[in-house]
Design a protein around this motif. Sequence first.
Motif: not given
Length: 315
Positions: A170-179, A74-93
């Motif tokens: 996306w203020r809060s987010v759930r990850f399902n992950a495996s290892k 739990v924290a105060m920062q927005n989760a946001g969508r995970p950044l998909d660097l592939g979707d960004l323009t060169a300058t924002t990247t």
Amino acid sequence: GLPENLKKSAKWSNYSQAVQTNWDLYSQKIGVPMTEWAKQQVPLVQDTVFYPFSGPDFTTVYQLFPNAKRYVMVAMQNAGRPLDLGDLTATTTEQNLDLLTSAWKHYGTHGFFVTEYLDKYFYSTPSRIGASTFLTTFLNLHGFQVDRVVPIEVLPNGEVKELSADTEKWRSVRFNASKDGKQIVLDYLKIDLSNEGFAKSPENLELIRREVRQPVLFKAASHLPQNNNFSVIANEVLKNAPLVVQDETGIKYTALMDTYNVALYGKFVVAHHSFTSYHGDLAKGFAQRNDVKPLTFRFGYFKDGNYALIVALRK
């Protein structure tokens, strides 16, 4: 996936290298010794761990509790969508990579992110780097595959509900992950943990009441759990948590001593200079007790070259 031109760009290799170099630095100086220490000193937890005031620091909670199935941060920062660097323009990247690179350099040396920097990452680029971008990177660095990411919200009864991936914010987010065939759930919730925050959003207090029945971790929490404006969460933890692992910024030492068996590690003389009014009682505890054990890694804020850790197990 990353576009080929980005993979080949100097900024990207600079960023990947910064993450890897700083991760190696972190692992060697902090990560490995912390993991080894936890095997000896932290009771085994196989269910849920609760990490309030966490920022996006999955690493610490995972290293201290590597066998948990669910992590609630739990924290105060927005989760946001995970950044998909592939979707960004060169300058924002490029902008994003510069910021992310500087964030990782700080983490590699200190083992935590600075709150105001995290806010800066979120607001200073059009793509809004939120906590989930860092969480994704941490999961990957720990060898997890992210199987699924969805936005979540807290229901009136304190349960967590998954939302549609089309949800705009996306203020809060759930990850399902495996290892290695093991699956974990990582819930990151944007919640104001102050008394006032709970008064405005009573559902969050219901959530906290559920989660404090699990082991609790506090690290680099700005001494907020000792502040009167955060007495609600501190009292809920004291009443219910079976185990508290924390640095000097968590629950007040004398309050823990009433109901827990408290072990001290490292050294504590005085709080970090940003928090001058705290913790005479802990300094006294460290000075008076003859059973303080050594600590071989950085944990939380750097104070006169010292670090402190506390493990409190309910009596």
